[in-house]
Design an enzyme around this catalytic site. Structure first.
Site, PDB file in Angstrom:
ATOM      1  N   GLY A 191      -7.372  -5.054   6.844  1.00 60.95           N
ATOM      2  CA  GLY A 191      -6.783  -4.135   7.813  1.00 60.95           C
ATOM      3  C   GLY A 191      -7.526  -4.066   9.136  1.00 60.95           C
ATOM      4  N   LYS A 208       0.857  -1.203   0.000  1.00 64.51           N
ATOM      5  CA  LYS A 208       0.000   0.000   0.000  1.00 64.51           C
ATOM      6  C   LYS A 208       0.891   1.250   0.000  1.00 64.51           C
ATOM      7  CE  LYS A 208      -3.575  -2.764   2.076  1.00 64.51           C
ATOM      8  NZ  LYS A 208      -4.822  -2.824   2.810  1.00 64.51           N
TER       9      LYS A 208
HETATM   10  P1  PGA Z   1      -4.458  -6.599   5.196  1.00 66.70           P
HETATM   11  O1  PGA Z   1      -4.668  -6.024   3.717  1.00 66.70           O
HETATM   12  O2  PGA Z   1      -3.649  -7.856   5.064  1.00 66.70           O
HETATM   13  O3  PGA Z   1      -3.736  -5.515   5.919  1.00 66.70           O
HETATM   14  O4  PGA Z   1      -5.822  -6.861   5.753  1.00 66.70           O
HETATM   15  C1  PGA Z   1      -4.891  -6.873   2.634  1.00 66.70           C
HETATM   16  C2  PGA Z   1      -5.064  -6.075   1.375  1.00 66.70           C
HETATM   17  O5  PGA Z   1      -5.670  -4.999   1.432  1.00 66.70           O
HETATM   18  O6  PGA Z   1      -4.600  -6.480   0.293  1.00 66.70           O
END
Ligand code: PGA
Length: 244
Positions: free
Chosen positions: A166, A10
């Site tokens: 998340g 991200k």
């Molecule tokens: P996360 O995000 O593992 O932090 O839940 C996954 C993603 O958005 O690809």
């Protein structure tokens, strides 16, 4: 087929912090390991271990020209990207990407020689309303409409329930398995050859839940956000995807 474990950084990282993270990511036998980094760090990440693939988190639907701020497929190819995420739920929810836009990005990627990882998934409200299959079906239909059956058979799909991203609240293996199976059935129903399509699970994947998720039928790998920023966690998840 190897499982694919993709780290999605991200909008995180810096030249300094990336150096340590990239140095700690190693290939795992029998697993396809991928890191999807922010655009400015593609060059830095390109110098990683050759056994780790490189990807981007988004791409323009346009080939080139007057599209200020956009990044094209050929630019990603210049930096050795093999994959690109399209239609991540954050792009859909925060940047207004429609199912149709996602479809056009997927086709641009595929035509330009980069494998799109098409992200689909339902919100909690949609799940509570019993709309999981409908929502994901509509997201996939838009992609099939532009890619056609042959193109569709050459993509990767990531199932990411929005409520699990998340939040620390992963889907259970049973929930993931049910949706992954329904995606396979959907593809079958549309006469898409799904033999080569990997369906990744994403949403709060951690070293603790990865083994059970990877052991679940139809789960072809993982799309890992938060845990991909912690070298030890990402490596443990990659190892959990190795064939037994
Ligand atoms: P996360 O995000 O593992 O932090 O839940 C996954 C993603 O958005 O690809």
């Amino acid at each position: 087929m190897n499982k694919l474990v993709a780290g999605n950084w991200k909008m995180n990282g810096s030249l300094v912090s990336n150096r340590a993270l990239l140095a700690a990511i190693n290939p795992v036998a029998g697993v396809d390991v991928l890191v999807c980094v922010p655009f400015p760090y593609l060059a830095q990440a390109q110098e990683r271990h050759p056994g780790v693939a490189l990807g981007a988190q988004d791409v323009s639907e346009f080939r080139n020209g007057a599209y200020t701020g956009e990044v094209s497929v050929s630019m990603l190819r210049d930096f050795g990207c093999a994959y690109v995420l399209v239609g991540h739920s954050e792009r859909r929810a925060l940047f207004g990407e429609s199912d149709e836009t996602v479809g056009r990005k997927a086709v641009a990627a595929l035509e330009g020689g980069i494998e799109p990882i098409v992200c689909v998934g339902e919100t909690l409200a949609q799940r509570d309303a019993g709309l999981v299959v409908e929502v994901i079906g509509a997201q996939l239909e838009a992609v099939l409409g532009v890619l056609g059956r042959e193109g569709m058979s050459r993509i990767t799909i990531a199932y990411e329930p929005v409520w699990a991203i998340g939040t620390g609240r992963s889907a259970t293996a049973a929930q993931a398995g049910e949706v992954h199976r329904s995606i396979r059935d959907w593809l079958l129903g549309r006469h898409v050859d799904a033999g080569r399509i990997r369906i990744l699970y994403g949403g709060s994947m951690k070293p603790q839940n990865a083994p059970e998720l990877f052991a679940t039928e139809c789960v072809g790998g993982g799309l890992v956000g938060g845990a991909s920023l912690v070298a030890g966690d990402f490596s443990a998840i990659c190892r959990a995807a190795a064939p037994v």
